[in-house]
Every structure is written in structure tokens, then in C-alpha cells.
Design an enzyme around this catalytic site. Sequence first.
Site, PDB file in Angstrom:
ATOM      1  N   SER A 277       6.637  -3.391   1.801  1.00  0.00           N
ATOM      2  CA  SER A 277       6.547  -1.932   1.773  1.00  0.00           C
ATOM      3  C   SER A 277       5.594  -1.374   2.818  1.00  0.00           C
ATOM      4  CB  SER A 277       6.094  -1.463   0.381  1.00  0.00           C
ATOM      5  OG  SER A 277       4.865  -2.079   0.018  1.00  0.00           O
TER       6      SER A 277
ATOM      7  N   HIS B  76      -0.759   1.813  -0.621  1.00  0.00           N
ATOM      8  CA  HIS B  76       0.087   2.087   0.536  1.00  0.00           C
ATOM      9  C   HIS B  76      -0.548   3.148   1.441  1.00  0.00           C
ATOM     10  CE1 HIS B  76       2.945   0.469  -2.494  1.00  0.00           C
ATOM     11  NE2 HIS B  76       3.408  -0.167  -1.423  1.00  0.00           N
TER      12      HIS B  76
ATOM     13  N   GLY C  40       8.493  -4.419  -1.818  1.00  0.00           N
ATOM     14  CA  GLY C  40       8.426  -5.419  -2.875  1.00  0.00           C
ATOM     15  C   GLY C  40       8.729  -6.837  -2.429  1.00  0.00           C
TER      16      GLY C  40
ATOM     17  N   ASN D  31       2.529  -9.150  -1.480  1.00  0.00           N
ATOM     18  CA  ASN D  31       3.047  -9.149  -2.853  1.00  0.00           C
ATOM     19  C   ASN D  31       2.870 -10.509  -3.525  1.00  0.00           C
ATOM     20  OD1 ASN D  31       4.051  -6.407  -3.133  1.00  0.00           O
ATOM     21  ND2 ASN D  31       5.548  -6.954  -1.569  1.00  0.00           N
TER      22      ASN D  31
ATOM     23  N   ASP E 259      -1.650   5.569  -5.056  1.00  0.00           N
ATOM     24  CA  ASP E 259      -1.670   4.247  -5.685  1.00  0.00           C
ATOM     25  C   ASP E 259      -2.770   3.348  -5.128  1.00  0.00           C
ATOM     26  OD1 ASP E 259      -0.718   3.558  -3.172  1.00  0.00           O
ATOM     27  OD2 ASP E 259       1.298   3.027  -3.855  1.00  0.00           O
TER      28      ASP E 259
END
Length: 214
Positions: A37, A187, A74, A103, A184
Site C-alpha cells: 500500500s 500510510h 496489503g 505487512n 491510521d
Amino acid sequence: MQWAIGLLLLLALLPALAQPGPATTPQARTVLVMGDSLSAGYGMAAHEGWVSRLGERLAKDRPGWRVVNASISGETTAGGASRIVGEVLRHRPEVVVIALGANDGLRGLPLREARRNLARMIGASQHVGAKVLLVGMRMPPNLGEDYTRGFERNYSDLAKLFDTGLLPFLLEPIALDRDAFQDDNLHPTIEVQGKLLDHVWPALLPLIEAADAD
């Protein structure tokens, strides 16, 4: 009589057949980006991410080059390893940017598996003659010192083993700036995508120049 008509038609077409066809455009050289991402442009339009901006910079500064962004939000190193052969055979890149592993780390996946997956991606890229830039990531200390150190070491060890380019930490220019991240806290925002590109560019450019020199 029919054969005579056919002969006349053929003679009439000969001048057109003799004309040279349109010049073929040389195929663009390709930078293939395999990321997650952070490279897919999570939370923003596709053209706003650092990879798309890389395409714009190449179009301006290195005509004849293009970017293919095969990043998926992801994505893990296992996912990248499962896709890499198809991607390099489809696009035949001169340079491959591998920016995966975040991830894996956030999920605490085994370091040995991530190392094996990254090695497979590097090997497949080099098999088609591509030069590789390995883009690393760092994990927060709450995962434990052994894990965080081993996580970083995966990238440096693989870069030495396969003689690839290495950018140790994609988020280094913004890592300590909370305002550089979306709500979040994972990002980066649209506003700092240019900083990420400026961080990647010095590591990527020598590979592009080397590919041009081949």
C-alpha cells in the site's frame, strides 16, 4: 479474362506495396515496482502516489522509460513471490523495484520466510536481465529487538548476496513526522509523496543509467 483482370489489379497495387511502412516506435524501457500500500498510493488517487510521480519524472528526465506499478495494498512477500514470475515475463523490465515486507513485519511473520520470498523475487528479476532495487522497511521496537534487527538485516544481507541496489528504509525522510501520515498513522499523506520520490530517486537512478549503458 479473369486472370488478366487480376494481373492488372496487382500491377496497380505494386507502387503502394513498395512504399515504406510507418516507422516503428522503439519499445519503452520499463521500471517495474512490486510493492504494497505504501507504493500503491493508499488513501489517494493513483496518480498522486510516489510511484506515479516517478513515472512523470522519468517521462521528463529520462525519455524512453516508463513505470509499471504492480503494487497491491496489503501485499506480503509471499504474495509478491507468487506474482513475480508472471510480472517480469509480461513486462520484461530493465529495472525492478521490490518494496515489500512491511505487512510481513506488522503481522510478525517468520523472518526466514520473508527472506526466502524476497530472494525468489530478486532471482526471478535477475533471470530476465533486470537490475534490482531492494527497498527496505523498519519495524517498531515493540516486536522485540531480535525481530526488528533481523528484519532490517534481511534486506542488507540479500542486497549483498545478490548484488542489488539497496534503499534501507523507504519512510526515512518522514518517519518521525506524525503530520506526514494519515489518520491510521501507517500510510503517508499525499503531501509527502514527493519526499518519498526524492528519497528513492538517488538509489534508483544509477540502475537506470546502468541499464541504458548495457
